[in-house]
Design an enzyme around this catalytic site. Sequence first.
Site, PDB file in Angstrom:
ATOM      1  N   ASP A  68       0.842  -1.205   0.000  1.00  0.00           N
ATOM      2  CA  ASP A  68       0.000   0.000   0.000  1.00  0.00           C
ATOM      3  C   ASP A  68       0.874   1.251   0.000  1.00  0.00           C
ATOM      4  O   ASP A  68       2.051   1.209   0.377  1.00  0.00           O
ATOM      5  CB  ASP A  68      -0.955   0.016   1.209  1.00  0.00           C
ATOM      6  N   GLU A 133       0.110  -0.997   5.961  1.00  0.00           N
ATOM      7  CA  GLU A 133       1.193  -0.506   6.818  1.00  0.00           C
ATOM      8  C   GLU A 133       1.024   0.982   7.040  1.00  0.00           C
ATOM      9  O   GLU A 133       1.248   1.486   8.126  1.00  0.00           O
ATOM     10  CB  GLU A 133       2.548  -0.781   6.180  1.00  0.00           C
TER      11      GLU A 133
HETATM   12 ZN   LIG Z   1       6.762   2.347   4.351  1.00  0.00          ZN
END
Ligand SMILES: [Zn+2]
Length: 377
Positions: A68, A133
Amino acid sequence: MIATVTLAQNLIRKASVTPNDKGCQDLVVDELRSHGFTPEFMPFGEVRNLWLRRGTEGPLFVFSGHTDVVPTGPETDWVYPPFSGDVIDDMLHGRGAADMKGSVAAMVTACQRFVETHPDHPGSVALLLTSDEEGPAVDGTVRVVETLSARNEVIDWCLVGEPTSSERLGDVIKNGRRGSLGGTLKVRGIQGHVAYPHLADNPIHRLGRIVSELSSTRWDEGNEYFPATTFQVSNIRSGTGATNVVPGEAEAQFNLRFCPDSTAPDLKAKIESVCRQHADHFEIDWSPLGLPYQTLPGTLVSAVTESISDTTGYSPRLSTDGGTSDGRFIAPTGAQVVELGPLNRTIHQVDEVVSAEDLDTLSQVYEKVLKRLLGCT
Ligand SMILES: [Zn+2]
């Protein structure tokens, strides 16, 4: 075999803003399945996670990364369209080029070369990829680690691809991150007239004494790798608006960035004890805890350091600064964790960019780490 920069381009062209993976993990599976890696998708909520392992024996080496990216902001602010993946003058442009699709591509090509030259390597190699994340990080790496732990898959070494380099590739690696502990402290008193203080109980005065003591407390001495724990107040709020009224309550928001020499329960206990000394009625609303981690110099730090100096001719500096990373979820299992990735100068900015040559160098360093740790030099 695919070139590192080509794979990075293909990943950038998928607009995988958190928590969307947009097929990035499928690209990785396409590259590694043919090299003996077994893919296992572990979706939790709207987050896509991939566990991709080659081998069943220990020791287990893991590359950890995320597919992501953070949002682009207005795309018109970008000189190079954020999802174009253009390479111009050896620079790869686009959202995620440095954080961290370039690293993910370097991990994949490092694995490909490693297993082609060492098809019968001892132990196992795996990739742990998440699409959460940059977001709340609730259904990402932490859930995969829980799943692995529940079935006794033990990670020995983990290399996280976060962009750690400062001036040139590999000049800084991270062997830990500080913890973060924060909360809101509310002190209650008794409202009254400022001219009749014996009938009131001023919570601002009490809060002032608490803040004064906490801000001058020495929590620990720090250690070789971490500075001493710090306490900061970010907000104080109280008052009725009138100048002749003692308010009934006062509130302060605070945060500690803490060295692993201190534990969150000990820090909480100290804070509560100081509050009790100065206030009869108070409550603390604790924010979610960010655990610190620390990997002492040992097998993994040496392998990464030597692989960098082998490839580049200079040695990295160890650091524990910056925000948090998914390393915090992996280290508590007992794994050694080190972070190494490209230059972080443009991460989360418009016109994020990375040197294509640096990605090749990074891939070589990753491959050498695999060779050193899995005993096939
Ligand atoms: Zn990162």
